[in-house]
Motif scaffolding. Sequence first.
Motif, PDB file in Angstrom:
ATOM      1  N   TYR A  57       0.847  -1.241   0.012  1.00 28.17           N
ATOM      2  CA  TYR A  57      -0.004   0.054  -0.026  1.00 28.17           C
ATOM      3  C   TYR A  57       0.957   1.300  -0.126  1.00 28.17           C
ATOM      4  O   TYR A  57       1.916   1.307   0.390  1.00 28.17           O
ATOM      5  N   ARG A  61       6.123   1.358   4.774  1.00 26.24           N
ATOM      6  CA  ARG A  61       7.577   1.529   5.129  1.00 26.24           C
ATOM      7  C   ARG A  61       7.951   0.819   6.437  1.00 26.24           C
ATOM      8  O   ARG A  61       7.044   0.665   7.388  1.00 26.24           O
ATOM      9  N   THR A 191      -7.086   3.051  11.715  1.00 27.46           N
ATOM     10  CA  THR A 191      -6.017   4.094  11.928  1.00 27.46           C
ATOM     11  C   THR A 191      -4.905   3.672  12.758  1.00 27.46           C
ATOM     12  O   THR A 191      -4.484   3.955  13.845  1.00 27.46           O
ATOM     13  N   GLY A 192      -4.605   2.170  12.452  1.00 27.63           N
ATOM     14  CA  GLY A 192      -3.286   1.567  13.350  1.00 27.63           C
ATOM     15  C   GLY A 192      -2.222   1.800  12.515  1.00 27.63           C
ATOM     16  O   GLY A 192      -2.257   3.007  11.605  1.00 27.63           O
ATOM     17  N   SER A 193      -1.056   0.852  12.544  1.00 27.21           N
ATOM     18  CA  SER A 193       0.115   1.438  11.891  1.00 27.21           C
ATOM     19  C   SER A 193      -0.052   1.520  10.199  1.00 27.21           C
ATOM     20  O   SER A 193       0.370   2.480   9.544  1.00 27.21           O
ATOM     21  N   THR A 194      -0.779   0.607   9.996  1.00 26.90           N
ATOM     22  CA  THR A 194      -1.083   0.663   8.286  1.00 26.90           C
ATOM     23  C   THR A 194      -1.906   1.995   7.829  1.00 26.90           C
ATOM     24  O   THR A 194      -1.661   2.630   7.126  1.00 26.90           O
ATOM     25  N   GLN A 197      -0.021   5.208   8.289  1.00 32.76           N
ATOM     26  CA  GLN A 197       1.224   5.442   7.149  1.00 32.76           C
ATOM     27  C   GLN A 197       0.526   5.792   5.843  1.00 32.76           C
ATOM     28  O   GLN A 197       0.827   6.660   4.995  1.00 32.76           O
ATOM     29  N   ARG A 214     -12.255   4.599  14.283  1.00 29.08           N
ATOM     30  CA  ARG A 214     -13.141   4.021  15.268  1.00 29.08           C
ATOM     31  C   ARG A 214     -12.120   4.479  16.677  1.00 29.08           C
ATOM     32  O   ARG A 214     -12.996   4.906  17.602  1.00 29.08           O
ATOM     33  N   THR A 215     -10.964   4.079  17.022  1.00 28.59           N
ATOM     34  CA  THR A 215     -10.208   4.557  18.028  1.00 28.59           C
ATOM     35  C   THR A 215      -9.050   5.297  17.741  1.00 28.59           C
ATOM     36  O   THR A 215      -8.304   4.736  17.069  1.00 28.59           O
ATOM     37  N   ARG A 334       0.878  -1.232  20.229  1.00 29.94           N
ATOM     38  CA  ARG A 334       2.131  -1.421  19.445  1.00 29.94           C
ATOM     39  C   ARG A 334       2.223   0.112  19.081  1.00 29.94           C
ATOM     40  O   ARG A 334       1.232   0.652  18.492  1.00 29.94           O
ATOM     41  N   ALA A 384      -7.985  -0.950   6.311  1.00 24.39           N
ATOM     42  CA  ALA A 384      -6.587  -1.053   6.976  1.00 24.39           C
ATOM     43  C   ALA A 384      -7.146  -1.597   8.340  1.00 24.39           C
ATOM     44  O   ALA A 384      -6.576  -1.146   9.481  1.00 24.39           O
ATOM     45  N   GLY A 386      -6.357  -4.329   9.811  1.00 25.79           N
ATOM     46  CA  GLY A 386      -5.430  -5.196  10.695  1.00 25.79           C
ATOM     47  C   GLY A 386      -5.406  -6.838  10.357  1.00 25.79           C
ATOM     48  O   GLY A 386      -6.027  -7.174   9.422  1.00 25.79           O
ATOM     49  N   TRP A 497      -4.397  -5.908  18.973  1.00 25.38           N
ATOM     50  CA  TRP A 497      -4.153  -7.279  18.605  1.00 25.38           C
ATOM     51  C   TRP A 497      -3.144  -8.231  19.382  1.00 25.38           C
ATOM     52  O   TRP A 497      -3.245  -9.088  19.513  1.00 25.38           O
TER      53      TRP A 497
END
Length: 565
Positions: A57, A61, A191-194, A197, A214-215, A334, A384, A386, A497
Amino acid sequence: MEKKDSRLDGLELDVAVIGTGFGGLYALKKARDMMGLNVQAFDDAGDVGGTWYWNRYPGCRVDTECHIYQYSFDHDLMKQWEWSERYPAQPEVLKYFNAVADRHDLRRSINFSTRIIKAEWSDETARWTLTTRDGKQITTQFVIEAVGLLSSTKYPKFEGEETFRGEIHHAARWPHEGIDLNDRKVAVIGTGSTGTQMLVALAPQVGHLNVLQRTPQYVVPLGCGPVSAEHIAAINRDPVAFRNRHLNTAAVFGFDESTVSALEVTPERVNEVYENAWQEGNGFAFMLKTFSDITTDEAANATATDFIRGKIAEIVRDPEVVARLTPHDFYAKRPLATDNYYQTFNRDNVTLVDVRKDPVKRVVETGIELESGRVIDLDVIIYATGFDAITGNYLKIETTGTNGLRLADKWAENPTALLGMMNAGFPNLFMIYGPFSPFTSQPLVHEWQVDWITGAIRETLDRGAQRFEVLLKTELDWVARCNEVAAGSLFSKTDSWINGSNVEGKPRTNYFYMSGMKSYMADVMEFTNDSYRGFSISGSAPDPVNSRNSDVGEQSATARRATGS
Ligand code: N01
């Protein structure tokens, strides 16, 4: 690059490796070239790279410094390889995997586009039978599963997807040919790491970007830039010392973790330390190098969350957006690090949608309808959302061990495993970075685990035995110790996770050894050096594997041992 082997059916191996990311490629190299065993690897992907093969995506990185995020077994490659950035983007990481595969001629022993769907142990033959998706069967004495911590993708279940006139994609299954997003109306869900970015990379390109959050999470800058000369010099001086120095930290992220409590110093000093870390970048450093107790003490954690909340309010112009972006839970997922994350929400073409307050009702022809009845008009929807992490990919292989024990049953309520590498009831089956591994960065730890696993295989063969397995008591004691440490960690009190709470129906529990890599290595070696205390190594040697192995160009290791060659 694809390699299909029509003669796979009936193949007999010493070692089968499943997965060709960091762990799998090194396991193949080590068992085949350094131990002379008859090895074949299998991967559902079309080429090497594991997670870096699938995740293409925009904005993808690595957020661990490049010199820690690479192999250490090939000292020449370590010295020669020149990373262009401190945190390389996905194409460069994939290029590195290709270079490793080429240098060590690994592809000749890999079947790509080959998914293993079943693994069955036979007590009679002391062999595993692996079944591919198209029904071919392979038998092998040992299996090394290198299937990835975060690779079983999680799709949300929104009704009406089939009615959407635009495109829907998951970030971790990004089409190789890319997606034309120029000037289009796009939604990123997650809106996690993926997600973090990706949305920064997409905002300048798309027509309008809707971020469905969501969070909210705490995000610090990454600090992308040139590779530090100091790092290069340290590696070139002595690659072995470099590797050992970093393995002997807790989290193996390329720095020594702090030993200072955030509660022991003045508020001014706390602020100064966080400000320096913010300028320096790297989410792991912000969490672990600043103060020693951010992840274990609520008051210490609050010093970090207060600082980041202050930054959000400082950077983001619209107070309503500030409120939506501000997290209220512990800083104990994380950690995330992305340059220009909060700045992106000042752009006119970016809208932050709070789907906790107004959840997605369904997908409609023209976009996404929220519970309030509002429809977001879209051309492209990107998930995105997860992964079913840690246990997810193991459970995708229908695995049956001794006495018909099913892995799915064993892990249904309270998953247990030993050292992140073994599983009672499943002899000769090894995992790389499986449940109850140390909570660390990956590549160097994968290598260390592969060295241990291949050592266990060597020990079994040298003893003329057939089975290497862990005793259930050893495993339960290990899990109890892991759980005791994890109970003191804020990671276990925060949904993510890491504790399985992101997947409906999955046990919410501890899945990690939280005492750090240095202590993990000492614990593992205590078992090993005491003649594999807590394991059983049994059975007499099997017959040599037969000549059908020649179709993958490998000589039977058993035969080699027999002839002493
Ligand atoms: O996944 P995540 P990820 N409706 O689980 C949301 C590694 N990684 O792919 O928190 C709406 O962290 C979910 O919301 P919530 C890295 O280890 C590394 O981003 O459940 N939203 C969350 O915001 C990382 O930790 C790199 O409320 C939904 C998001 O989706 C791990 O992979 C890069 C939803 C999922 O966040 C996973 O990261 C990328 C729904 N139905 C990944 N379902 C690097 O090295 C889920 N969400 C940089």
